[in-house]
Scaffold this motif. Structure first.
Motif, PDB file in Angstrom:
ATOM      1  N   GLY A   1      32.483  37.095  52.013  1.00 44.98           N
ATOM      2  CA  GLY A   1      33.364  37.075  50.848  1.00 44.98           C
ATOM      3  C   GLY A   1      32.603  37.111  49.539  1.00 44.98           C
ATOM      4  O   GLY A   1      32.871  37.969  48.677  1.00 44.98           O
ATOM      5  N   PRO A   2      31.637  36.210  49.323  1.00 45.03           N
ATOM      6  CA  PRO A   2      30.854  36.250  48.081  1.00 45.03           C
ATOM      7  C   PRO A   2      30.102  37.570  47.886  1.00 45.03           C
ATOM      8  O   PRO A   2      30.009  38.062  46.753  1.00 45.03           O
ATOM      9  CB  PRO A   2      29.882  35.075  48.242  1.00 45.03           C
ATOM     10  CG  PRO A   2      30.600  34.117  49.134  1.00 45.03           C
ATOM     11  CD  PRO A   2      31.360  34.975  50.095  1.00 45.03           C
ATOM     12  N   LEU A   3      29.566  38.141  48.964  1.00 41.26           N
ATOM     13  CA  LEU A   3      28.865  39.425  48.833  1.00 41.26           C
ATOM     14  C   LEU A   3      29.814  40.527  48.376  1.00 41.26           C
ATOM     15  O   LEU A   3      29.466  41.343  47.506  1.00 41.26           O
ATOM     16  CB  LEU A   3      28.207  39.805  50.163  1.00 41.26           C
ATOM     17  CG  LEU A   3      26.885  39.139  50.511  1.00 41.26           C
ATOM     18  CD1 LEU A   3      26.407  39.578  51.887  1.00 41.26           C
ATOM     19  CD2 LEU A   3      25.827  39.463  49.460  1.00 41.26           C
ATOM     20  N   LEU A   4      31.006  40.566  48.962  1.00 45.28           N
ATOM     21  CA  LEU A   4      31.970  41.591  48.566  1.00 45.28           C
ATOM     22  C   LEU A   4      32.434  41.377  47.127  1.00 45.28           C
ATOM     23  O   LEU A   4      32.635  42.353  46.386  1.00 45.28           O
ATOM     24  CB  LEU A   4      33.171  41.571  49.511  1.00 45.28           C
ATOM     25  CG  LEU A   4      32.909  42.059  50.940  1.00 45.28           C
ATOM     26  CD1 LEU A   4      34.160  41.907  51.786  1.00 45.28           C
ATOM     27  CD2 LEU A   4      32.441  43.507  50.946  1.00 45.28           C
ATOM     28  N   ASN A   5      32.583  40.122  46.705  1.00 46.35           N
ATOM     29  CA  ASN A   5      32.939  39.849  45.308  1.00 46.35           C
ATOM     30  C   ASN A   5      31.827  40.307  44.371  1.00 46.35           C
ATOM     31  O   ASN A   5      32.086  40.834  43.287  1.00 46.35           O
ATOM     32  CB  ASN A   5      33.214  38.360  45.109  1.00 46.35           C
ATOM     33  CG  ASN A   5      34.487  37.913  45.799  1.00 46.35           C
ATOM     34  OD1 ASN A   5      35.391  38.707  46.035  1.00 46.35           O
ATOM     35  ND2 ASN A   5      34.560  36.636  46.131  1.00 46.35           N
ATOM     36  N   LEU A   6      30.584  40.105  44.789  1.00 48.16           N
ATOM     37  CA  LEU A   6      29.446  40.524  43.978  1.00 48.16           C
ATOM     38  C   LEU A   6      29.376  42.043  43.857  1.00 48.16           C
ATOM     39  O   LEU A   6      29.012  42.582  42.797  1.00 48.16           O
ATOM     40  CB  LEU A   6      28.154  39.977  44.591  1.00 48.16           C
ATOM     41  CG  LEU A   6      26.853  40.222  43.819  1.00 48.16           C
ATOM     42  CD1 LEU A   6      26.894  39.492  42.483  1.00 48.16           C
ATOM     43  CD2 LEU A   6      25.650  39.756  44.636  1.00 48.16           C
ATOM     44  N   LEU A   7      29.747  42.732  44.953  1.00 55.52           N
ATOM     45  CA  LEU A   7      29.670  44.193  44.959  1.00 55.52           C
ATOM     46  C   LEU A   7      30.929  44.853  44.401  1.00 55.52           C
ATOM     47  O   LEU A   7      30.975  46.081  44.298  1.00 55.52           O
ATOM     48  CB  LEU A   7      29.451  44.691  46.395  1.00 55.52           C
ATOM     49  CG  LEU A   7      28.105  44.318  47.022  1.00 55.52           C
ATOM     50  CD1 LEU A   7      28.124  44.633  48.512  1.00 55.52           C
ATOM     51  CD2 LEU A   7      26.983  45.083  46.337  1.00 55.52           C
ATOM     52  N   ARG A   8      31.949  44.064  44.077  1.00 54.17           N
ATOM     53  CA  ARG A   8      33.210  44.620  43.602  1.00 54.17           C
ATOM     54  C   ARG A   8      33.009  45.344  42.267  1.00 54.17           C
ATOM     55  O   ARG A   8      32.371  44.824  41.360  1.00 54.17           O
ATOM     56  CB  ARG A   8      34.242  43.504  43.434  1.00 54.17           C
ATOM     57  CG  ARG A   8      35.639  44.008  43.107  1.00 54.17           C
ATOM     58  CD  ARG A   8      36.637  42.857  43.178  1.00 54.17           C
ATOM     59  NE  ARG A   8      36.286  41.826  42.226  1.00 54.17           N
ATOM     60  CZ  ARG A   8      36.782  40.594  42.245  1.00 54.17           C
ATOM     61  NH1 ARG A   8      37.600  40.243  43.208  1.00 54.17           N
ATOM     62  NH2 ARG A   8      36.425  39.709  41.350  1.00 54.17           N
ATOM     63  N   GLN A   9      33.530  46.554  42.199  1.00 54.38           N
ATOM     64  CA  GLN A   9      33.402  47.326  40.980  1.00 54.38           C
ATOM     65  C   GLN A   9      34.387  46.831  39.913  1.00 54.38           C
ATOM     66  O   GLN A   9      35.413  46.231  40.235  1.00 54.38           O
ATOM     67  CB  GLN A   9      33.659  48.806  41.278  1.00 54.38           C
ATOM     68  CG  GLN A   9      32.580  49.404  42.198  1.00 54.38           C
ATOM     69  CD  GLN A   9      32.853  50.860  42.532  1.00 54.38           C
ATOM     70  OE1 GLN A   9      34.000  51.296  42.552  1.00 54.38           O
ATOM     71  NE2 GLN A   9      31.798  51.599  42.799  1.00 54.38           N
ATOM     72  N   PRO A  10      34.071  47.058  38.619  1.00 58.97           N
ATOM     73  CA  PRO A  10      34.922  46.517  37.554  1.00 58.97           C
ATOM     74  C   PRO A  10      36.374  46.940  37.637  1.00 58.97           C
ATOM     75  O   PRO A  10      37.262  46.175  37.272  1.00 58.97           O
ATOM     76  CB  PRO A  10      34.253  47.069  36.277  1.00 58.97           C
ATOM     77  CG  PRO A  10      32.843  47.323  36.669  1.00 58.97           C
ATOM     78  CD  PRO A  10      32.886  47.747  38.115  1.00 58.97           C
ATOM     79  N   ASN A  11      36.660  48.153  38.126  1.00 58.12           N
ATOM     80  CA  ASN A  11      38.038  48.644  38.184  1.00 58.12           C
ATOM     81  C   ASN A  11      38.726  48.348  39.505  1.00 58.12           C
ATOM     82  O   ASN A  11      39.828  48.820  39.755  1.00 58.12           O
ATOM     83  CB  ASN A  11      38.081  50.153  37.928  1.00 58.12           C
ATOM     84  CG  ASN A  11      37.277  50.931  38.954  1.00 58.12           C
ATOM     85  OD1 ASN A  11      36.494  50.348  39.690  1.00 58.12           O
ATOM     86  ND2 ASN A  11      37.472  52.247  38.987  1.00 58.12           N
ATOM     87  N   GLU A  12      38.075  47.582  40.393  1.00 56.76           N
ATOM     88  CA  GLU A  12      38.648  47.277  41.703  1.00 56.76           C
ATOM     89  C   GLU A  12      39.569  46.073  41.602  1.00 56.76           C
ATOM     90  O   GLU A  12      39.241  45.058  40.984  1.00 56.76           O
ATOM     91  CB  GLU A  12      37.531  46.992  42.702  1.00 56.76           C
ATOM     92  CG  GLU A  12      38.020  46.745  44.130  1.00 56.76           C
ATOM     93  CD  GLU A  12      36.872  46.485  45.086  1.00 56.76           C
ATOM     94  OE1 GLU A  12      37.133  46.012  46.201  1.00 56.76           O
ATOM     95  OE2 GLU A  12      35.717  46.729  44.696  1.00 56.76           O
ATOM     96  N   VAL A  13      40.736  46.170  42.206  1.00 56.14           N
ATOM     97  CA  VAL A  13      41.716  45.095  42.186  1.00 56.14           C
ATOM     98  C   VAL A  13      41.650  44.342  43.500  1.00 56.14           C
ATOM     99  O   VAL A  13      41.681  44.933  44.561  1.00 56.14           O
ATOM    100  CB  VAL A  13      43.139  45.656  41.966  1.00 56.14           C
ATOM    101  CG1 VAL A  13      44.147  44.510  41.999  1.00 56.14           C
ATOM    102  CG2 VAL A  13      43.209  46.374  40.625  1.00 56.14           C
ATOM    103  N   HIS A  14      41.551  43.015  43.448  1.00 50.91           N
ATOM    104  CA  HIS A  14      41.545  42.174  44.668  1.00 50.91           C
ATOM    105  C   HIS A  14      42.575  41.075  44.476  1.00 50.91           C
ATOM    106  O   HIS A  14      42.446  40.262  43.584  1.00 50.91           O
ATOM    107  CB  HIS A  14      40.163  41.585  44.889  1.00 50.91           C
ATOM    108  CG  HIS A  14      40.115  40.542  45.965  1.00 50.91           C
ATOM    109  ND1 HIS A  14      40.835  40.661  47.146  1.00 50.91           N
ATOM    110  CD2 HIS A  14      39.477  39.356  46.027  1.00 50.91           C
ATOM    111  CE1 HIS A  14      40.617  39.598  47.894  1.00 50.91           C
ATOM    112  NE2 HIS A  14      39.810  38.778  47.235  1.00 50.91           N
TER     113      HIS A  14
END
Length: 388
Positions: free
Chosen positions: A375-388
């Motif tokens: 989870g933290p890795l995916l949050n770190l890799l999340r692009q600025p325009n990505e919605v979660h």
């Protein structure tokens, strides 16, 4: 108090505590299994300092937990089989090779170093099992993460699911080989007796069988699914392999023949009720008293090798397949998810006597750390325009 009263009371307490601890951890954004194992660890410590459960009660609880595991693995197989399509395999085979081969090689090298302390059944079986365990990706947890993040329908999510299916299929195949070869001596009769089991699975995997299942009422279909799961588990256990392998293969067979029925959805409610009990009992098997300085260092080495193998191998495989750096990094983070599949894998190895309890404890710690990282890795890799 009668034995049945003790059993029912223990079942009520353990299932309630497992659900509460899993829900508490899930609120923190982590898989529920982490809370369930922590619950089992605390229960084990409490029972070690006080009166233990009666032997018969413990045996019955183990049997109920094994039923939960059987149904869980049946669902895993049923959900995994439809994902292995020709199109998905072609796009995922190169990334899957990176996510499987690199951790397998690194795991084998690490196991050669650890074998002198943790190989009760011999070096060969230990190295093969440890290397296969390093290659595992938790297909059910991965699917849940992708669903929560809205990634199930995009190409990256489908590729990750297909790659996880391929790597897990290879790991379970290796586990079957290790299970049939205790102490390095292949039991030929086990390999011969698997032939009629495979023939039965092929019959179940035929579309005609799936059409017949689709014509049944929901209660009848659910009963049939549970019966198939238990029959597959009993068949492999009878020939000396682990019962979990039979449940997994039965689920994969019915998942191929009846994709429109969704056999996993029929069995999942009962499995989700019972399988937390299994992970609570997994937590009880962890012995914190074994954590000396050497085992702590070995655990750190296991975690480092596991992360480097999965993330590094997954990233390299994705890059070789032509994915851009960001997509390859997301793929690598997803492949590092081990979760419940790894824990089941380790419990089977401990039950077979291929690994000892100290190595089991180190690997469980690795599974929890790598799963919590996702989870933290995916949050770190999340692009600025990505919605979660």
């Amino acid at each position: 108090m009668s034995d049945i009263a003790v059993l029912l009371a223990a079942l009520a307490v353990l299932l309630s505590l497992a659900r509460l601890s899993g829900s508490a951890v899930a609120r923190l954004g982590q898989p529920a299994v982490i809370g369930e194992i922590a619950c089992g660890l605390l229960i084990g410590i409490a029972l070690s300092t006080g009166p233990d459960l009666p032997v018969q009660t413990g045996v019955t609880l183990d049997a109920i937990a094994q039923l939960g595991l059987t149904l869980f693995l049946f669902c895993v197989g049923a959900r995994l089989a439809p994902s292995i399509t020709d199109r998905c395999v072609k796009s995922a085979v190169v990334p899957a090779l990176g996510a499987a081969v690199v951790p397998f090689i690194l795991g084998a090298l690490l196991a050669l170093w650890l074998a002198r302390r943790h190989a009760p059944a011999g070096t060969t079986a230990f190295v093969l099992f440890a290397a296969a365990a390093m290659s595992v990706t938790a297909f059910p947890v991965l699917a849940r993460i992708l669903a929560e993040r809205g990634m199930l329908d995009d190409d990256g999510g489908q590729r990750a699911l297909s790659a996880a299916a391929l790597t897990d299929a290879a790991a379970w195949t290796m586990l079957a080989f290790v299970a049939a070869s205790p102490l390095g001596e292949t039991r030929a009769w086990s390999l011969v007796m698997i032939v009629p089991i495979l023939a039965g699975l092929l019959a179940v995997a035929r579309p005609r069988f799936g059409h017949w299942v689709a014509s049944l009422s929901r209660p009848a279909a659910t009963t049939l699914m549970v019966a198939l799961a238990c029959a597959g588990a009993a068949a492999t256990d009878a020939i000396g392999l682990h019962s979990a392998l039979g449940a997994f293969l039965a689920g994969a067979a019915i998942g191929r023949s009846a994709p429109k029925v969704d056999p996993a959805a029929l069995v999942a409610p009962l499995g989700s009720l019972l399988v937390p009990l299994y992970f609570v009992l997994v937590g009880r098997k962890i012995d914190l008293g074994e954590f000396d300085l050497v085992l702590v260092l070995e655990t750190v080495a296991v975690v480092v090798v596991a992360v480097a193998g999965k993330c590094g191998g997954g990233y390299l495989g994705a890059r070789f397949a032509g994915q851009p750096p960001h997509s390859a990094a997301v793929f690598a983070a997803l492949m590092n998810t081990r979760g419940v599949t790894e824990l089941v894998f380790l419990s089977i190895g401990l039950g077979l006597g291929v690994i000892d309890s100290a190595f089991y404890t180190a690997m469980v710690a690795m599974a929890l750390v790598t799963t919590a990282m996702t989870g933290p890795l995916l949050n770190l890799l999340r692009q600025p325009n990505e919605v979660h």
